[in-house]
Design an enzyme around this catalytic site. Structure first.
Site, PDB file in Angstrom:
ATOM      1  N   ASP A 167       0.843  -1.187   0.000  1.00  0.00           N
ATOM      2  CA  ASP A 167       0.000   0.000   0.000  1.00  0.00           C
ATOM      3  C   ASP A 167       0.886   1.248   0.000  1.00  0.00           C
ATOM      4  O   ASP A 167       2.046   1.216   0.458  1.00  0.00           O
ATOM      5  CB  ASP A 167      -0.921  -0.032   1.220  1.00  0.00           C
ATOM      6  CG  ASP A 167      -1.885   1.144   1.224  1.00  0.00           C
ATOM      7  OD1 ASP A 167      -2.243   1.607   0.116  1.00  0.00           O
ATOM      8  OD2 ASP A 167      -2.252   1.600   2.318  1.00  0.00           O
ATOM      9  N   ASP A 172      -0.354   4.824   0.986  1.00  0.00           N
ATOM     10  CA  ASP A 172      -0.647   5.743   2.085  1.00  0.00           C
ATOM     11  C   ASP A 172      -0.416   5.086   3.440  1.00  0.00           C
ATOM     12  O   ASP A 172      -0.957   3.995   3.728  1.00  0.00           O
ATOM     13  CB  ASP A 172      -2.098   6.231   1.979  1.00  0.00           C
ATOM     14  CG  ASP A 172      -2.314   7.033   0.705  1.00  0.00           C
ATOM     15  OD1 ASP A 172      -1.544   7.977   0.462  1.00  0.00           O
ATOM     16  OD2 ASP A 172      -3.242   6.679  -0.055  1.00  0.00           O
TER      17      ASP A 172
END
Length: 997
Positions: free
Chosen positions: A54, A56
């Site tokens: 991922d 963020d």
């Protein structure tokens, strides 16, 4: 990540405004488009398993940047500890979902998200994963609008470490630009499609979804964040209750502390606090994986020797099956890419076309020939002709040939072993053993030379047997039965356009086909057998493992060589066609030498010959160029590259211990020489298998030619013709006529009822012809050239099809044709008179040479017997006799056969009028009914009926009053003569007038 997710959810349509059916349909379409886009990700810059990460709050401190912006913009005191939930509006200071959406939108407009800091330890952790051999892909909830900027941020902070960025945010159309892939799939779907071995994500929602999906992906739940310690369920996503309102509803109770994430037992999900823990876990995983691999290798090394004999047998069996399967696939159906049965696409004689013609090549081009399913169908049909049964002579020859091939291979194996023993005895300095080995060498030469000679002899006998069978079958059809279905030799040249030079096909092409067919068996069966036996012996000497590696290397280069092989089959067929055209051009000069000489057409004929020769030469030069470069590639691969492979294989017993082999110098030398000899023989056999495909391609070319002849004759026997039609044949009434089919009824009389006269190219000369001739009623046929006079005779002779109406006539055997240029056969003087009978047929009819002499006396040719040297004299009669004598011989032939009807096509144009009358009167006395085409008025008196064509498709059939017609003819000629004098009389009149002035 939370900012992107909150924005995505808030931008999605609400359930009340969405059609569920249409929404599901659009969702499926979007999912399909997204899956297609995932397949376009750029190739990885490194191999290894994929890890999805991922963006963020795993790589980028996104929520920290959001909190700092919110504090500066709204004067709050927000930090990461207050992000209790995944969706912002459930946390303090954010307000309602609508207010949250406006704030997030404002935050994105500041572009602060693209200038965030890197999570502590992320750069070092990502580099460590990459060093372990993992392929890294970013999977983020950001949307299409952020794809380019996100990749720019990744490239700036993690240069060269990630392969691509995949955005899973909601948007309308999936697209890809560079490394950024935008998709409407969930992270679970993306990870499954990528085949990711691991997902590193800070969202508890995404972690559970991936770890519990149908195709679960292991997940590391990253970070000691508040929002991944509890779950925001599906219902919460649309819950508009703010944090302050819920806190008031709960009476100030700290409800978020009571909500904890429970990880189900057995789910592949684990928490990690930071990147250092990620690296430790993955390093341990890599170490275990390497250790497990080493243990498996060690276990295999212990197990393999114990089971090596079984493995050797399995490898040998697999090799035999592989060779047979590869040979079968190599010879089985190949897509022809335009392969067809041949030639030009042409109309049929009845205005129809074969379905197969739709696949034929462009007009004027040779048929596409290839080793494909069509070739094997053709070859199978021809093989049923040349080998009619397993008890036939040809089958017996094949059995003998096969036995000799096996015997020769056995001798070759013995010689290879003996060769090694001879060299080994030299190295060991053992003269007695060397002497005995030389004696064995000389003894084995006796059966070896005998076998080779017998193989060549039987192969040639096979070729002759094939040619004999095929020639007999083709001649049976070509010059076979009489009647409406016969006369194929005439129809194939005059009613059909497929076969341009049947003479070459029946002689040259059949001979070449038979030779290639006899050779292809030994060129393919023997090499395949040699490859199996030689390599089996090699596997015993050097191990089946080395043979397996050699096979892989050889087959890889063989596949490349096969793809580079030019279409030699097509070249062979085209070469035969061009050679036939050149030969046909030469034969025309010999046939029409007199006409060409009178016209002075030498230059024109020379130009035509040069054009045909230039076409053949251009093709041969093209083939030579293709053979040159292919020969270079072929020799480089087969001789040199495979030779190097072979030397490596032969070196195995020298450098490695093979069970059952001697390790002294003599033993190694013997093994090397024997293996080298076997390898050379195997390489030669494999090379012959490769070369045999070229031979097979040439056989395909000759097979196409021979089958084309057989197929055309079969169609012609059924009344199916392919002929180029005139333009008028495909339109209007003419096309309707060509689609029709008339009746032919055997009768004593000749009667045409509404019969169209149509040429083979579809030109309708007469649309409906009706007349009747009874025996004894001689018919005179007159009209301009090309009006259908000779066409009528061809229908009577059963040469041309009937397209309509009813034809009543005697059998074709009751007709004899005397053309203006009679046919004289090869043979004796007697044969010219009795043709097509033989001397035995003549005696069977009770006719003697004296009777023939009387017949010749009728046409005043009896002196020719003595002049030419008797009845058994043989000459080239078409050159030895004058035109008038040829016509007299033809009349003598008519009197000998004494048919019911005689067709005379200008048959007296070269004989005197007195002789003409004698022959006509003698024919009447014999009871022969005459059907005569002539422009001589002297013949009118011998005929009772006249059929007069006007040349415009009309005709008149009536009784012939010879005296009246002759008087009218004389009057016509008199008037024409007087009219010719009119211009002269006018000119003289003008002269007299001028003098009178």
């Amino acid at each position: 990540m939370s900012a992107a997710s909150s924005r995505s959810v808030l931008e999605s349509p609400t359930p009340e405004t969405e059609d569920p059916v249409a929404g599901r349909h659009e969702e499926e379409e979007a999912e399909n488009r997204a899956l297609e886009k995932l397949t376009t990700i750029d190739p990885p810059t490194a191999g290894g398993p994929v890890i999805a990460i991922d963006l963020d709050d795993v790589l980028s401190q996104t929520n920290q940047a959001v909190a700092e912006w919110h504090n500066a913009r709204y004067g709050t005191n927000m930090d990461l500890s207050l992000f209790y939930y995944y969706y912002y509006w459930k946390n303090p200071f954010w307000g309602t979902p609508k207010e949250t959406f406006l704030k997030v939108k404002e935050f994105y407009s500041t572009e602060l998200i693209y200038n965030t800091k890197v999570v502590v330890g992320a750069r070092e952790g990502v580099q460590a994963l990459r060093n372990m051999g993992f392929r890294l892909v970013i999977v983020t909830a950001r949307t299409e609008d952020n794809a380019d900027e996100s990749w720019e941020w990744v490239s700036r902070h993690f240069p060269g470490l990630f392969d691509s960025v995949i955005c899973t945010g909601q948007f309308k159309d999936a697209h890809k630009t560079g490394h950024e892939v935008v998709t409407k799939l969930s992270k679970a779907q993306v990870c499954a499609d990528l085949g990711a071995k691991l997902l590193i994500d800070d969202s508890a929602e995404n972690a559970l979804q991936c770890a519990t999906s149908k195709h679960p992906t292991p997940v590391l739940l990253f970070g000691d964040y508040q929002w991944n310690k509890r779950i925001s369920g599906a219902a919460d996503a649309t819950d508009a209750m703010t944090f302050d309102r819920r806190l008031a509803t709960e009476g100030g109770r700290e409800f978020w502390k009571e909500e904890k994430l429970e990880i189900p037992e057995g789910v592949p999900l684990r928490r990690v606090k930071d990147w250092s823990e990620v690296v430790r876990l993955m390093a341990a995983f890599s170490t275990l994986r390497a250790k497990s691999f080493n243990e498996r290798v060690a276990q295999l090394a212990k197990t393999y020797p114990a089971h090596r004999p079984l493995i050797q047998r399995l490898l040998n069996i697999g090799f035999v099956l592989y060779v047979l399967g590869t040979t079968y696939r190599g010879l089985a159906s190949r897509p022809g890419g335009g392969s067809s049965a041949g030639g030009k696409s042409k109309g049929k004689g009845k205005g129809k076309e074969k379905e197969d013609d739709k696949e034929q090549g462009d007009k004027g081009k040779a048929p596409r020939v290839a080793v494909d399913a069509v070739f094997y169908q053709r070859l199978s049909a021809i093989l049923r002709i040349v080998i009619p049964s397993i008890r036939s002579k040809e089958a017996l020859l094949l059995v003998m040939h096969s036995s000799l091939l096996i015997f020769r291979t056995a001798i070759s194996l013995y010689v290879a072993a003996l060769d090694g023993k001879i060299v080994a005895s030299l190295v060991r300095a053992q003269p007695l053993e060397f002497f005995w080995n030389i004696c064995r060498w000389l003894l084995v030469a006796i059966p070896a030379t005998w076998t080779n000679s017998w193989l060549s002899y039987i192969q040639n006998k096979l070729a002759i047997a094939y040619r004999t069978r095929l020639t007999r079958e083709i001649l049976k059809q070509y010059l076979g039965e009489e009647g409406e279905d016969g006369k194929v030799y005439y129809k194939v040249s005059n009613l059909d356009d497929r076969i341009k030079n049947p003479d070459q096909m029946i002689t040259h092409d059949i001979q070449r086909f038979s030779t290639h067919l006899a050779a292809i068996y030994s060129n393919m069966a023997k090499p395949v057998l040699d490859v199996i036996l030689y390599n089996y012996q090699l596997s015993q000497n050097v191990g089946a493992e080395g043979l397996l590696v050699l096979t892989i290397l050889v087959q890889s280069s063989a596949i490349m060589l096969r793809r580079l092989t030019p279409p030699f089959g097509m070249y062979t067929a085209l070469s035969a066609q061009l050679s036939g055209a050149l030969r046909h051009a030469h034969s025309r000069i010999a046939e029409f030498a007199e006409e060409i000489a009178f016209f002075g057409g030498e230059e024109t004929e020379k130009t035509l010959l040069e054009r045909e020769y230039a076409s053949a030469l251009r093709h041969e030069n093209h083939v030579l160029r293709r053979r040159w470069w292919f020969g270079c590639v072929e020799e480089g691969v087969i001789k040199w590259l495979w030779g190097a492979y072979g030397l490596l294989l032969c070196s195995i017993p020298v450098f490695f211990k093979i069970p059952g082999t001697r390790i002294d110098l003599g033993g190694r030398t013997e093994g090397f020489v024997t293996n080298r000899r076997l390898l050379l023989s195997s390489s030669d056999a494999f090379g012959r298998v490769m070369y045999s495909y070229k031979d097979l391609s040439e056989l395909a070319g000759y097979t196409a030619r021979v089958f084309q002849l057989l197929d055309a004759m079969k169609d012609i026997e059924k009344g199916k013709f392919e002929k180029s039609l005139v333009s008028s044949a495909t339109t209007g009434e003419n096309a309707e006529i060509l689609r029709g089919h008339g009746q032919v009824i055997e009768s004593e009389d000749i009667q045409f009822e509404n019969v169209p006269i149509v040429t083979p190219n579809g030109d309708v000369l007469v649309k409906s012809l009706s007349f009747q001739v009874k025996p004894g009623q001689h018919l005179l046929i007159v009209g301009p050239n090309g009006c259908g006079k000779s066409s009528l005779f061809r229908i009577l002779g059963g040469l041309w099809p009937v397209y309509g109406g009813v034809v009543r006539k005697p059998p074709a055997s009751h007709f004899i044709l005397i053309p203006q240029r009679p046919y004289l056969c090869i043979g004796t003087l007697r044969d010219q008179v009795i043709y097509p009978h033989s001397k035995a047929d003549m005696h069977a009819r009770g006719v003697t040479d004296d009777d023939l002499l009387k017949i010749l006396a009728v046409v005043e040719m009896d002196h020719i017997v003595e002049r030419e040297g008797g009845w058994d004299a043989s000459h080239e009669w078409r050159d030895a006799l004058s035109g008038g004598d040829k016509q007299k011989i033809a009349w003598a032939r008519l009197f000998y056969h004494n048919p019911r009807y005689a067709i005379l096509d200008e048959a007296t144009s070269l004989v005197p009028t007195e002789m003409e009358g004698q022959m006509m009167e003698h024919a009447e006395r014999l009871g022969i009914t005459l059907l005569t085409v002539s422009h001589r008025p002297s013949l009118w008196k011998y005929h009772a009926l006249i059929l007069h064509y006007d040349g415009q498709g009309g005709y008149v059939f009536t009784k012939l009053d010879a005296e009246k017609r002759l008087a009218l003819q004389e009057e016509k000629q008199s008037l024409e003569t007087k009219l010719l004098e009119v211009p002269k009389m006018k000119a003289r009149l003008e002269e007299l007038k001028a003098l009178a002035r």
